[in-house]
Design a protein around this motif. Structure first.
Motif, short mmCIF file in Angstrom:
data_model
loop_
_atom_site.label_atom_id
_atom_site.label_comp_id
_atom_site.label_asym_id
_atom_site.label_seq_id
_atom_site.Cartn_x
_atom_site.Cartn_y
_atom_site.Cartn_z
N ALA A 129 0.82 -1.22 0.00
CA ALA A 129 0.00 0.00 0.00
C ALA A 129 0.85 1.27 0.00
CB ALA A 129 -0.92 -0.01 1.22
N PHE A 130 2.17 1.12 -0.12
CA PHE A 130 3.05 2.29 -0.06
C PHE A 130 2.89 3.13 -1.33
CE2 PHE A 130 7.09 4.52 -0.70
CZ PHE A 130 7.25 5.12 0.55
N ALA A 131 2.76 4.45 -1.14
CA ALA A 131 2.60 5.36 -2.28
C ALA A 131 3.98 5.73 -2.82
CB ALA A 131 1.84 6.61 -1.84
N ALA A 132 4.43 4.99 -3.80
CA ALA A 132 5.75 5.22 -4.37
C ALA A 132 5.74 6.44 -5.28
CB ALA A 132 6.19 4.00 -5.17
N PRO A 133 6.88 7.16 -5.40
CA PRO A 133 6.96 8.28 -6.34
C PRO A 133 6.66 7.83 -7.77
CG PRO A 133 8.86 8.23 -4.87
CD PRO A 133 8.12 6.95 -4.67
N ALA A 134 6.25 8.78 -8.59
CA ALA A 134 5.83 8.44 -9.96
C ALA A 134 6.95 7.73 -10.73
CB ALA A 134 5.41 9.72 -10.69
N ARG A 191 7.07 4.06 -9.61
CA ARG A 191 5.82 3.33 -9.39
C ARG A 191 5.78 2.02 -10.16
NH1 ARG A 191 1.73 7.68 -9.68
NH2 ARG A 191 2.82 8.28 -7.77
N GLU A 192 6.26 2.04 -11.39
CA GLU A 192 6.21 0.82 -12.21
C GLU A 192 7.10 -0.27 -11.63
OE1 GLU A 192 7.30 -0.56 -16.79
OE2 GLU A 192 7.14 1.57 -16.29
N ASP A 193 8.24 0.11 -11.04
CA ASP A 193 9.17 -0.87 -10.49
C ASP A 193 8.84 -1.29 -9.07
OD1 ASP A 193 11.35 -1.03 -12.63
OD2 ASP A 193 11.23 1.13 -12.29
N PHE A 194 7.99 -0.50 -8.40
CA PHE A 194 7.81 -0.72 -6.97
C PHE A 194 7.00 -1.98 -6.67
CE2 PHE A 194 6.46 -0.09 -2.62
CZ PHE A 194 7.62 0.39 -2.04
N ALA A 195 5.97 -2.25 -7.45
CA ALA A 195 5.13 -3.41 -7.18
C ALA A 195 5.93 -4.72 -7.25
CB ALA A 195 3.94 -3.44 -8.12
N PRO A 196 6.75 -4.93 -8.31
CA PRO A 196 7.57 -6.15 -8.32
C PRO A 196 8.56 -6.20 -7.14
CG PRO A 196 7.50 -5.17 -10.50
CD PRO A 196 6.87 -4.18 -9.57
N GLU A 233 17.51 -12.38 -10.54
CA GLU A 233 16.62 -12.15 -11.70
C GLU A 233 15.97 -10.78 -11.60
OE1 GLU A 233 15.23 -12.83 -15.34
OE2 GLU A 233 16.65 -14.11 -14.24
N TRP A 234 15.58 -10.37 -10.39
CA TRP A 234 14.98 -9.04 -10.22
C TRP A 234 16.02 -7.94 -10.47
CZ3 TRP A 234 15.96 -4.99 -6.78
CH2 TRP A 234 15.02 -3.95 -6.79
N LEU A 235 17.26 -8.19 -10.06
CA LEU A 235 18.31 -7.18 -10.23
C LEU A 235 18.76 -7.02 -11.67
CD1 LEU A 235 20.85 -7.54 -7.26
CD2 LEU A 235 19.70 -5.45 -8.00
N ARG A 236 18.64 -8.07 -12.47
CA ARG A 236 19.21 -8.07 -13.82
C ARG A 236 18.84 -6.82 -14.63
NH1 ARG A 236 21.17 -12.41 -16.94
NH2 ARG A 236 20.45 -13.82 -15.28
N PRO A 237 17.56 -6.46 -14.78
CA PRO A 237 17.26 -5.26 -15.58
C PRO A 237 17.78 -3.97 -14.96
CG PRO A 237 15.28 -6.13 -14.52
CD PRO A 237 16.35 -7.15 -14.33
N HIS A 238 17.88 -3.93 -13.63
CA HIS A 238 18.42 -2.74 -12.97
C HIS A 238 19.91 -2.59 -13.26
CE1 HIS A 238 14.73 -1.81 -10.78
NE2 HIS A 238 14.61 -3.12 -10.57
N LEU A 239 20.64 -3.71 -13.29
CA LEU A 239 22.06 -3.65 -13.64
C LEU A 239 22.24 -3.19 -15.08
CD1 LEU A 239 23.44 -6.95 -12.03
CD2 LEU A 239 23.60 -4.63 -11.15
N GLU A 240 21.39 -3.71 -15.97
CA GLU A 240 21.50 -3.34 -17.38
C GLU A 240 21.21 -1.86 -17.60
OE1 GLU A 240 18.76 -6.14 -18.97
OE2 GLU A 240 20.24 -7.77 -19.11
#
Length: 689
Positions: free
Chosen positions: A465-470, A473-478, A502-509
């Protein structure tokens, strides 16, 4: 103890007489063996003897679940257990041999972590505590330093790293803060009171966050063993305690050993006072020197003095160096390895000559059939190899240097471990801050709110239920789903590590140009993780005893199949090479000019040279530059300074060496190289000021 086993004793035919006496000492005695100190000289088969003793105890009736084996690295514990298993397999079926190895084997810190979790509730600890590595501890120290107003610009307060070093030295050395500052950090003595307050705040912060640092594992372990009822219970869990590298223990570890076996029964310690070189980690040679008289009657002393590594001339020179020590257990290493080749004492002009000499000799050895890997260059301090590294690069000689960036210091590896630690302990603010800011658009303020939300429950349910910054927001739910899954143990170990990667992979890229290399590191981390039974053990063991680099687990990071080893002497302890070159064997380097303030410091520097010399199997070369080029001196600017041969090789020892003077370079090259120096780079920068 169990009744003696009907199985025959472990095979001892491969041991020499002294090793056999150490292995057989007290085995089968009803009240357990009397305390034993084994002084094991360099290259004297210490590990082989220790493995045989453990196997001999087990085959003689000792319960392996009641044997504690304390080593100074996870790798050493693993190697000892493998050797024990191979010895047991000669007498037992393979499955029985595997099951019979000691269950409690590891570093003092990892053993402490295991026992502290067992007794956590009785000690006022939460069993789910997480463990901070040195960098995390320094970050938490810095946070408290800032909150107490000690990071302002009014005066130069010690940095976070220095503060942590002072704290650690005080804890491990069991000394008062005043004494620690006076002896080891005199430039910080005027800050004693604010440091005392900072350390109190640091301890309170760790307790609030349910974290222990590296030093706490020993401190809490020692404190636990001061509680009579708990100490009696812990000691009663073990019939035998065997300690490796006892010369490298600090006062806390010495207290723990004596508390575990107060009468000495079942206690074996192995070490070599001549190789005690870690006082900068608060190790004290007094532990091993005073050990025999800690018991009444005194502990039995057995000396292993047959060396299987070095030739007679190398041992003669090494023995002569350590014979001049002020205090030590008397021993004279000997060997059957005859040789007519004396160790070399090579005099060269300056550091560039030294580099050229070593590179030339290394290539000559290679042409004569010695691989690069069978050769090593050792030095007192990491920067001493700078000129050599340039020369090796110029000559296309591949090398690996021990003492650079640690594997677990890499940002992407720390990110991975922080996620796992945060999932295990939502109160770990240092891990939480790091994890939250992996997400795009999350800064310190939002990260603090995420940590508060996560701490509201242990399952991370409130994050949904955390209100993530805009931007995030797309990355927060996963991310929130990942943390809930990890905290709830939905994936079995090590599948949860794979889930994090696996979750970190796109962030590293998205964050790094060399993402593929970093992902390969994480895949190596995943392979390491698969060797541990649980996430808890993985985090604890890896934090306490990290690999130097990914190559420690997955092979050397080189395209070349052969490479020269460059290493500090401290990192080389326990290793051996066919040919060893020791750089800068001059006063000011060995001994270091920073380590001549007391007799104890000078004696440790002598032991350091001894350790370097005893790494060599067939060829040893000590190099003495006659002068050094130093930069930016207060008086005289850039200039050469003269150097003299180390005080640890006085004139009476010179006949033990072949003395050579290496011609540095042709006269014309020498004239050009040593002419007036001009800093053109500084001149170019000054043009734009």
């Amino acid at each position: 103890m169990r009744a003696p086993s009907p199985v025959a004793a472990a095979p001892l035919g491969e041991l020499n007489e002294a090793q056999r006496r150490a292995v057989e000492h007290g085995v089968g005695e009803a009240d357990g063996p009397a305390p034993l100190l084994v002084i094991a000289g360099a290259g004297a088969g210490k590990t082989n003897m220790l493995a045989h003793r453990v196997a001999h105890l087990i085959l003689g009736g000792a319960d392996p679940k009641r044997i504690m084996l304390a080593t100074f690295s996870r790798r050493a514990a693993g190697e000892l257990n493998r050797r024990v298993q191979r010895l047991l397999a000669r007498k037992l079926a393979p499955d029985a041999a595997a099951a019979a190895t000691p269950a409690f084997a590891g570093t003092f810190h990892s053993l402490g972590a295991r026992l502290l979790r067992d007794y956590a509730l009785r000690l006022g600890l939460d069993p789910q505590f997480t463990i901070h590595d040195r960098e995390d501890s320094a970050d938490l120290m810095n946070l408290e330093r800032h909150e107490r107003g000690l990071s302002g610009a009014k005066e130069r307060f010690p940095t976070k790293g220095t503060c942590l070093a002072i704290y650690s030295r005080t804890v491990n050395g069991r000394t008062a803060l005043t004494a620690t500052l006076g002896k080891h950090f005199p430039w910080c003595a005027s800050f004693e009171e604010p440091l005392r307050g900072l350390f109190a705040a640091y301890v309170e912060a760790k307790q609030r966050q349910n974290v222990l640092d590296y030093d706490d594992l020993l401190l809490y372990f020692a404190q636990m063993m001061q509680e009579p009822e708990i100490a009696a219970e812990v000691a009663a869990r073990f019939d035998h305690l065997l300690v490796d590298e006892y010369q490298d223990t600090n006062r806390l570890q010495g207290e723990i050993v004596l508390a575990l076996r107060p009468r000495g029964r079942g206690l074996t310690v192995v070490g070599d006072d001549a190789q005690s070189i870690y006082s900068f980690r608060a190790a004290t040679v007094r532990n091993i020197l005073d050990f025999p008289n800690a018991f009444d009657p005194p502990a039995r002393l057995i000396t292993l003095d047959q060396n299987y590594r070095s030739t007679k001339p190398i041992l003669a020179a090494s023995n002569a160096v350590i014979d001049l020590a002020a205090e030590r257990f008397a021993k004279n290493l000997w060997t059957d390895r005859a040789s007519g080749v004396l160790p070399v004492l090579a005099t060269v002009g300056e550091e560039t000559d030294q580099a050229r000499y070593v590179a030339t000799r290394v290539l000559e050895n290679r042409e004569a059939g010695s691989s690069l890997k069978s050769q090593a260059v050792l030095f007192r301090t990491a920067h001493h190899s700078a000129a050599l590294e340039l020369e090796l690069t110029r000559r296309n000689i591949p090398f690996v240097k021990y003492g650079g960036l640690k594997f677990l210091d890499a940002a992407h590896v720390k990110d991975t471990l922080a996620i796992l630690r945060f999932a295990q302990n939502p109160r770990d603010r240092i891990a939480g801050f790091r994890v939250a800011q992996i997400l795009p658009g999350i800064g310190p303020a939002t990260a603090a709110k995420i940590i508060e939300t996560a701490g509201a429950d242990d399952g991370f349910a409130a994050l949904g239920a955390f209100a993530a910054p805009a931007k995030s927001r797309e990355d927060f739910a996963p991310f929130a789903e990942l943390m809930r899954s990890l905290a709830g143990g939905q994936a079995p170990w090590p599948a949860d590590l794979a889930q994090v990667i696996e979750w970190l992979r796109p962030h590293l890229e998205g964050r790094y140009e060399d993402a593929a290399t970093r992902i390969a590191d994480l895949e190596a981390l995943e392979r390491i993780g698969a060797t541990f039974p649980s996430r808890e053990r993985f985090l604890a063991e890896l934090t306490l005893d990290p690999p130097n680099a990914a190559s420690d687990e997955s092979g050397p990071p080189h395209l070349d199949e052969d490479y020269l080893v460059l290493s500090t002497i401290h990192s080389a302890k326990g290793q051996e090479w066919r040919s060893v070159f020791v750089l800068n064997v001059v006063d000011g380097c060995i001994p270091s000019e920073m380590a001549t303030g007391s007799t104890d410091e000078i004696e440790e520097e002598r032991r350091l040279l001894y350790v370097a010399m005893t790494r060599a199997k067939d060829e040893l070369t000590l190099i003495v530059p006659q002068k050094f080029f130093v930069h930016n001196q207060p008086r005289g600017g850039d200039r050469h300074v003269l150097a003299s041969r180390t005080r640890f090789i006085p004139a009476k020892l010179l006949p033990l060496f072949e003395r050579i003077a290496w011609p540095a370079m042709p006269a014309e090259e020498k004239r050009v190289a040593n002419g007036p120096r001009v800093d053109l780079a500084a001149r170019m920068r000054a043009m734009w000021r």
